[in-house]
Design a protein around this motif. Structure first.
Motif, PDB file in Angstrom:
ATOM      1  N   ASN A  65     -50.089  -7.577 -36.763  1.00  0.00           N
ATOM      2  CA  ASN A  65     -48.890  -8.332 -36.400  1.00  0.00           C
ATOM      3  C   ASN A  65     -47.615  -7.612 -36.821  1.00  0.00           C
ATOM      4  OD1 ASN A  65     -50.544 -10.458 -35.530  1.00  0.00           O
ATOM      5  ND2 ASN A  65     -50.813 -11.092 -37.658  1.00  0.00           N
ATOM      6  N   TRP A  66     -47.726  -6.339 -37.151  1.00  0.00           N
ATOM      7  CA  TRP A  66     -46.580  -5.622 -37.714  1.00  0.00           C
ATOM      8  C   TRP A  66     -45.964  -4.683 -36.678  1.00  0.00           C
ATOM      9  CZ3 TRP A  66     -44.601  -6.947 -42.296  1.00  0.00           C
ATOM     10  CH2 TRP A  66     -43.585  -6.140 -42.813  1.00  0.00           C
ATOM     11  N   GLU A  67     -44.649  -4.693 -36.613  1.00  0.00           N
ATOM     12  CA  GLU A  67     -43.968  -3.778 -35.697  1.00  0.00           C
ATOM     13  C   GLU A  67     -43.914  -2.392 -36.356  1.00  0.00           C
ATOM     14  OE1 GLU A  67     -42.936  -4.447 -32.698  1.00  0.00           O
ATOM     15  OE2 GLU A  67     -43.454  -6.581 -32.790  1.00  0.00           O
ATOM     16  N   GLN A  68     -44.324  -1.388 -35.639  1.00  0.00           N
ATOM     17  CA  GLN A  68     -44.414  -0.027 -36.171  1.00  0.00           C
ATOM     18  C   GLN A  68     -43.111   0.434 -36.829  1.00  0.00           C
ATOM     19  OE1 GLN A  68     -47.242   2.147 -35.810  1.00  0.00           O
ATOM     20  NE2 GLN A  68     -46.155   3.664 -37.035  1.00  0.00           N
ATOM     21  N   GLU A  69     -41.980   0.048 -36.241  1.00  0.00           N
ATOM     22  CA  GLU A  69     -40.699   0.561 -36.747  1.00  0.00           C
ATOM     23  C   GLU A  69     -40.171  -0.217 -37.949  1.00  0.00           C
ATOM     24  OE1 GLU A  69     -39.927  -1.997 -33.084  1.00  0.00           O
ATOM     25  OE2 GLU A  69     -41.364  -0.496 -33.728  1.00  0.00           O
TER      26      GLU A  69
END
Lengths: 202, 249
Positions: A100-104
């Motif tokens: 659920n984590w945005e790469q940036e």
């Protein structure tokens, strides 16, 4: 022997003068022997940092961030209810779940998490906050009761940014501010923060 | 040193308990890796431990600096990071961070790690046992401008009044044989930055070790290790005051 309570600065400053006599050489040797015994306990689990290796994958960065949060929590675990701590860990795992984590986005930083822990130990809320984070790695704690909501962004060095909204009889009221942890309870006092921190029915 | 009544506290100040078993000869990297693999279930996370070496060659023009890393072993941790096993060429260390679950749980954790070590490495006698407990006593300021260390610890610094302001820090370390001459203790106390707002924290670090007459059989070895724990408890009880005890209840 009295100890000043107002200072939180490092208390021990190693001697910087070069030893000149035989006695001072012996003293230097003694310090060389005893200081590392305290400050380098020899147990590398104390030596974690939040600096991931260059090129670390998202999974590795999130793992490191979760690990450091749990180690920091362990340092104050004697002040936390075991059940509370266990659920808090689940929240941390869920918050920094790679799926659920945005790469940036930056994982939660150690400095922000330390402020969160110190805030929790100051306020001692019976109700656990919902957790979120900003793209820069600041952790956010939020309490919602009915339509009343308190959101606190934990910044490094015991600083917080807070926003609240209250539902009165015929209107909504909002307030926001930026303060230090040492002032937080005083700043929130006019808004009866117990409504968020105390569980109804125990 | 006489024995005192040992108590258990609901909020024990132990931040870290450690049990180290050091062996006579270094074990191979393959053997260490075997231990690491076999500990995977209980300790799912693993990291390599490396020592960073910086060499400066003053003979060369301008001074040549080279940096290298030297493998020092492995660190395995439980999912919640509170249980730690360190595997190194010269032995194995089990550690437990707070919340401390009690001696029985901790010593069983260490025993399990030791059994894996023994199963995975060649016969190698233990040459040192070390049991170390780091305690942190968090003292609320409660509006006080000063606290007296001796109200909380029986090991404290003594110095003449050198100015009008109170001391801002201290560091004490004593090394003393215990009532059992086979065991030596190192007791350290200092001030550490408090993790709690508006508190002062004092550290009480008790390290009990032995290098002689160490049994080969596990049952006997663990009976000897239990002695170290009793000695540590006795030292702890004698180093704290009733005011400290009230903070742990």
């Amino acid at each position: 022997m009295q100890l000043q309570t107002l200072s939180s600065r490092g208390f021990f400053r190693p001697a910087v003068m070069q030893p000149a006599s035989k006695d001072s050489v012996e003293i230097a040797k003694a310090f060389g022997k005893s200081i590392p015994a305290l400050y380098s306990p020899g147990f590398p689990h104390r030596q974690r940092t939040l600096e991931p290796p260059r090129g670390a994958s998202l999974d590795e960065r999130l793992y490191d961030a979760r690990a450091i949060c749990k180690v920091r929590t362990a340092a104050v675990a004697m002040h936390l209810d075991p059940e509370w701590r266990s659920r808090f860990f689940s929240q941390i795992d869920s918050l920094m779940d790679a799926e659920n984590w945005e790469q940036e986005d930056a994982p939660v930083t150690e400095a922000s998490f330390t402020t969160l822990l110190r805030m929790i130990l100051l306020v001692r809320p019976k109700r656990r906050p919902g957790l979120g984070s900003t793209s820069t790695g600041n952790i956010i704690a939020a309490w919602t009761v009915g339509k009343d909501r308190l959101t606190i962004e934990c910044l490094p060095n015991d600083k917080v940014r807070w926003v609240l909204s209250l539902d009165s009889d015929d209107h909504r009221e909002g307030a926001a501010g930026h303060t230090s942890l040492s002032r937080l309870t005083a700043v929130l006092a006019p808004y009866n923060p117990e409504r968020w921190f105390v569980c109804e029915g125990g | 040193m006489s024995h005192t009544t040992i108590k258990t506290y609901p909020h024990a100040p132990i931040t870290e308990a450690t049990l180290e078993l050091r062996v006579q000869s270094p074990v191979s990297s393959q053997e260490q890796q075997k231990v690491v693999r076999r500990l995977q279930k209980q300790y799912p996370h693993v990291e390599n431990l490396n020592e960073l070496r910086v060499n400066f060659d003053s003979q060369r023009t301008g001074g040549a600096v080279s940096v290298s890393t030297q493998p020092q072993g492995f660190r395995r941790t439980s999912t919640d990071q509170t249980e730690v096993a360190l595997i190194s060429p010269l032995g194995v260390t089990s550690a437990r961070l707070a919340p401390y679950p009690g001696w029985n749980v901790f010593s069983n954790q260490a025993l399990d790690v030791w059994k894996v070590w023994k199963r995975s490495t060649k016969i190698n006698p233990v040459v040192r046992i070390g049991v170390r407990y780091i305690n942190r006593i968090d003292i609320p300021r409660d509006g006080r401008q000063q606290i007296r260390v001796e109200d909380y610890l029986t090991i404290y610094p003594q110095a003449p009044e050198l100015g009008v302001l109170p001391m801002t820090g201290y560091f004490i370390q004593i090394e003393v044989p215990t009532h059992d001459p086979l065991w030596t203790s190192v007791i350290t106390s200092t001030v550490v930055p408090s993790p709690l707002l508006d508190h002062i924290s004092l550290l009480l670090d008790i390290d009990v070790s032995r290098t002689e007459e160490i049994p080969m059989k596990d049952d006997d070895l663990w009976a000897v290790i239990a002695q170290a724990h009793d000695i540590k408890n006795n030292i702890f009880q004698r180093c704290i005051t009733q005011q400290s005890e009230r903070l742990f209840e």
